[in-house]
Motif scaffolding. Sequence first.
Motif, PDB file in Angstrom:
ATOM      1  N   TYR A  38       0.829  -1.205   0.000  1.00  0.00           N
ATOM      2  CA  TYR A  38       0.000   0.000   0.000  1.00  0.00           C
ATOM      3  C   TYR A  38       0.866   1.259   0.000  1.00  0.00           C
ATOM      4  N   GLN A  39       1.926   1.274   0.812  1.00  0.00           N
ATOM      5  CA  GLN A  39       2.846   2.415   0.835  1.00  0.00           C
ATOM      6  C   GLN A  39       3.473   2.655  -0.537  1.00  0.00           C
ATOM      7  N   GLY A  40       3.773   1.577  -1.236  1.00  0.00           N
ATOM      8  CA  GLY A  40       4.368   1.699  -2.561  1.00  0.00           C
ATOM      9  C   GLY A  40       3.391   2.199  -3.612  1.00  0.00           C
ATOM     10  N   GLU A  41       2.099   2.006  -3.382  1.00  0.00           N
ATOM     11  CA  GLU A  41       1.077   2.382  -4.358  1.00  0.00           C
ATOM     12  C   GLU A  41       0.464   3.756  -4.110  1.00  0.00           C
ATOM     13  N   VAL A  42       0.442   4.210  -2.857  1.00  0.00           N
ATOM     14  CA  VAL A  42      -0.277   5.436  -2.498  1.00  0.00           C
ATOM     15  C   VAL A  42       0.649   6.368  -1.735  1.00  0.00           C
ATOM     16  N   ARG A  43       0.637   7.628  -2.116  1.00  0.00           N
ATOM     17  CA  ARG A  43       1.503   8.626  -1.476  1.00  0.00           C
ATOM     18  C   ARG A  43       1.029   8.961  -0.063  1.00  0.00           C
ATOM     19  N   ARG A  44       1.946   9.488   0.728  1.00  0.00           N
ATOM     20  CA  ARG A  44       1.637   9.827   2.126  1.00  0.00           C
ATOM     21  C   ARG A  44       0.602  10.951   2.208  1.00  0.00           C
ATOM     22  N   TRP A  45       0.800  12.033   1.482  1.00  0.00           N
ATOM     23  CA  TRP A  45      -0.109  13.188   1.565  1.00  0.00           C
ATOM     24  C   TRP A  45      -0.977  13.289   0.310  1.00  0.00           C
ATOM     25  N   ILE A  46      -0.388  13.663  -0.809  1.00  0.00           N
ATOM     26  CA  ILE A  46      -1.149  13.763  -2.076  1.00  0.00           C
ATOM     27  C   ILE A  46      -0.281  13.337  -3.242  1.00  0.00           C
TER      28      ILE A  46
END
Length: 151
Positions: free
Chosen positions: A143-151
């Motif tokens: 999930y971390q690899g697919e979706v950014r922390r903020w935007i």
Amino acid sequence: MKSPEVHFPPPFLYAGIFLLGFLLDRLVPVPELPRSPARILSVVLLLPGLGLTFWSLWLFLRARTSPLPMRPATALVRSGPYRWTRNPMYLGLLLLYLGVALLFDVTWALVLAPLVVLLVGRLVIRREERYLEERFGAEYRRYQGEVRRWI
């Protein structure tokens, strides 16, 4: 690790820095922002901020996991705004913070906004990420690899 070891509700961090900005505004006044553009921009920030925050909370409640980072997570929410940002509640709170600062012309709160982002990142998000990686393992790392922390 039983919880992310966040020891206070994150909205208190936003509110505390906002209050500091409010007090600085009283002690060290700065020129007011142009009223009409500031009010328009405040609405542009407040509406999505409210929507993002409450949509995110609803998804947590629907997944039967706590939205409070002081409590253990029982599910990894990846739907709705969590498809675009890993922290839509904190992003929503930031939009609300900025919108309220513009609406009430608290310029120092706007100046302190990067401090809010920095503190939320260090005191909340990093701890949550360590916890979620330990709790959900490869699923969270993916999930971390697919979706950014903020935007």
